[in-house]
Design a protein around this motif. Structure first.
Motif, PDB file in Angstrom:
ATOM      1  N   GLY A   1       0.800  -1.230   0.000  1.00  0.00           N
ATOM      2  CA  GLY A   1       0.000   0.000   0.000  1.00  0.00           C
ATOM      3  C   GLY A   1       0.824   1.268   0.000  1.00  0.00           C
ATOM      4  N   ASP A   2       0.107   2.379   0.061  1.00  0.00           N
ATOM      5  CA  ASP A   2       0.748   3.693  -0.009  1.00  0.00           C
ATOM      6  C   ASP A   2       1.158   4.190   1.369  1.00  0.00           C
ATOM      7  N   SER A   3       1.978   5.210   1.336  1.00  0.00           N
ATOM      8  CA  SER A   3       2.303   5.888   2.585  1.00  0.00           C
ATOM      9  C   SER A   3       1.077   6.634   3.086  1.00  0.00           C
TER      10      SER A   3
ATOM     11  N   GLN B   1       6.400   4.346   6.049  1.00  0.00           N
ATOM     12  CA  GLN B   1       5.078   4.594   5.477  1.00  0.00           C
ATOM     13  C   GLN B   1       4.210   5.566   6.274  1.00  0.00           C
TER      14      GLN B   1
END
Lengths: 405, 405
Positions: free
Chosen positions: B32-34, B359
């Motif tokens: 996933g994204d930060s 993250q």
């Protein structure tokens, strides 16, 4: 006596600078009257007579106000920007490169550097060679870390220049399995330095016998004779595989109240020192670290003036000493110490030291702190008010005459 | 591996506050994204968000300007006038008298107090009982001084108040020959305190089995519930013959950048600690010592406000934690720590901690620093900007959900 009780029974600090108030009262074999004069404490330098590097206080304030939390919580080895600054200055000063990321650690005073270095290098039962005479904490540290002391003499009384290091004794000690050799250059308490040949021999022998070396160069910026070469062991081609050099701004630069020091050298030992620092006191006080930034960047002429002022005091003290038969000291080559030989006395050295305080208002350090055999010697730190120091040494010599055997 | 190499291989500080930059880069199993947000370093307090005691900087300046050489070169145990001031304050605070001449030493931070106390009390091979979980340096110090670690559990997850100290385990350990017991109250990392009965039992058992005790009361001024009694071991009638209490102004009072701590208690151990200090770093930085004089003399209401601000942060963080299934922490009774239990993860704890930084821009301390069994826990120092801390804990909990097994 259990192990730890015995260990601490060997450690003492009652004769250390500033500790006199802790000494027990004692009835002294006092003769004659007191000799009046300005009190002088020769056990350490007087930072009121010789002020800290200009701007040091302002650096602290800047660290607090501008640096804030970042300055308070540095890495245990010290703030990166300050390590970068010092690595460059120390590389230039010592004549060999320093990697700020891996080869340098900021420590609480040079004492902190010495403690961390020795704690990182002495295993239980390891033989450790130290010079006699040399800085009093050296022998205590060897004992604390359960090392075995191997004393190496210098014959400074028998030569006019340099230390007179006994190289045969050094090689014999290395052959016999010494793991670590520690020496201060300039030497504390005698003020002698090591010749290029002596330092080269240390490097060659340590390399040959795989001995780690700690070079304590605390006073190496305060050298009095430009014609006398000073050699940094770390700048030599032939040098030990494991080498830590220590220095700090507490002496010549009068920053002792900030507790700043630095150790630089072999990366794997610097790593150990940081691990040890993490359980000893975390880091050099964060805001104090800011004051490192004025070190090695003193105003033009400031260091030269400081050295000249100390040379002038040294010269005048030696003139006093020469007047008294049986009193003798070799002229200091570097640093602020005179190691003064006294005539044979009818009182013990401990008593004489106390008599100096009681009858002459002068505090000196007994020679036995630097080796058990120096029962006729006292050490004077002459970083003092010039005239007060001259007068005080005169009083000490007068007492030496009074209590002569 | 030789003795000293092995010793240092067990010591580590890469996960300690401020040390993250020294960690090796690692390819992380990132998903996933930060999650964007203000970076927060929960590994230590934020002294910009919670400023030092007012006037501390001015005290330093006064020490430098007015104190001069006398302030720079104090006795190794600290300046007499400051010890007198603190002895009175600490006697009042802890409920038992303190002799400033013999029973108190100023140290470079509370870490310095802990190091000196343990170095003065642990002989080679001595059994040392420590709480699990407790401050991470405790176990490292036992190892450094060649002691043998005897862990004593607290069952704080099974009770709603106080520590849940396992008294049976404690008595068993004492019966088995433990020489020294060390505990922090309030406990670091859990924030629980010890009940009057628990402290009384510690005192009784230590007396009975002749065990020395170090009571680390670093956070004892920051208690959140006035209805929960706090007990100073040293104030009890039945207490160990050898007892050292340590405290300092680095946490609640935000003076960490000055490196100030204090140890007080049994005179023969204070004497040893000073002897050790003499070879470790001489003294707490002289000018910094001046700042002790504002400690325990904070402006009216200042401590109350500070405690209230931290209680408010604690409450809001716990509200966040409650929203996430599998995340849990007991409300802190004293100090600035939350010990947060995570759900079972599909990554290692070390990886999770690094993922938090990568993250979510959040630094936390892995629970394994406080005992090898705490593989599902992290510690948060919530002495931070209030809103930034709330948001950051939310991000950590989101990541815990993302990497749940």
């Amino acid at each position: 006596m259990d192990y730890i009780t015995e260990k601490f029974s060997k450690l003492g600090c009652d004769n250390a600078p500033g500790q006199e108030s802790l000494q027990k009262a004692e009835v002294l074999p006092m003769e004659g009257d007191s000799i009046p004069g300005t009190p002088v404490d020769f056990s350490h330098g007087d930072v009121d007579a010789h002020k800290p590097i200009p701007g040091s206080l302002e650096r602290f304030v800047e660290g607090y106000v501008v640096g804030g939390g970042h300055q308070a919580y540095t890495e245990y080895r010290g703030k990166a920007g300050i390590r970068e600054y010092l690595a460059e200055k120390l590389a230039q000063f010592s004549g060999a490169p320093v990697d700020p990321a891996t080869e340098l650690i900021l420590t609480p005073g040079t004492q902190g550097a010495l403690f961390l270095a020795m704690g990182s290098l002495i295993g239980r039962g390891d033989k450790v060679a130290i010079i006699e005479p040399d800085y009093f904490a050296n022998r205590k540290l060897v004992e604390f870390f359960d090392g075995e002391l191997v004393p190496i003499p210098i014959r400074w009384t028998e030569c006019e220049q340099y230390s007179g290091l006994d190289l045969q004794a050094l090689e014999k000690a290395f052959q016999d399995g010494v793991k670590l050799f520690l020496y201060s250059n300039p030497n504390n308490p005698t003020g002698v330095t090591y010749s290029p040949e002596e330092v080269a021999a240390i490097g060659r022998l340590a390399k040959q016998y795989n001995v780690a070396v700690i070079a304590d160069e605390l006073y190496s910026r305060q050298l009095f004779d430009k014609n006398l070469a000073y050699t940094h062991l770390r700048a030599l081609e032939e040098k030990p595989d494991t080498l830590i050099t220590i220095i700090g701004p507490s002496k010549t630069e009068s920053l002792s109240g900030f507790r700043l020091g630095v150790a630089y050298g072999s990366a794997h030992i610097i790593t150990r020192m940081e691990k040890l620092q993490a359980i000893v006191s975390l880091r050099t006080a964060g805001y104090c670290q800011s004051a490192y930034l004025n070190w090695f960047s003193e105003p033009d002429g400031w260091m030269e003036d400081r050295i000249a002022a100390h040379k002038a005091i040294r010269d005048d003290l030696l003139k006093v000493v020469e007047k008294y038969p049986g009193c003798w000291a070799r002229p200091t080559e570097g640093g602020s110490y005179i190691f003064l030989k006294l005539p044979e006395l009818k009182v013990t050295l401990t008593q004489f030291v106390k008599l100096c305080r009681a009858q002459a208002a002068v505090t000196v350090t007994p020679g036995t702190e630097f080796g058990p055999q120096f029962t006729q010697w006292i050490r004077l730190n002459f970083s003092q008010d010039h005239q007060a120091a001259v007068d005080a040494v005169d009083r000490v010599c007068q007492l030496a005459m009074r209590y002569q055997a």
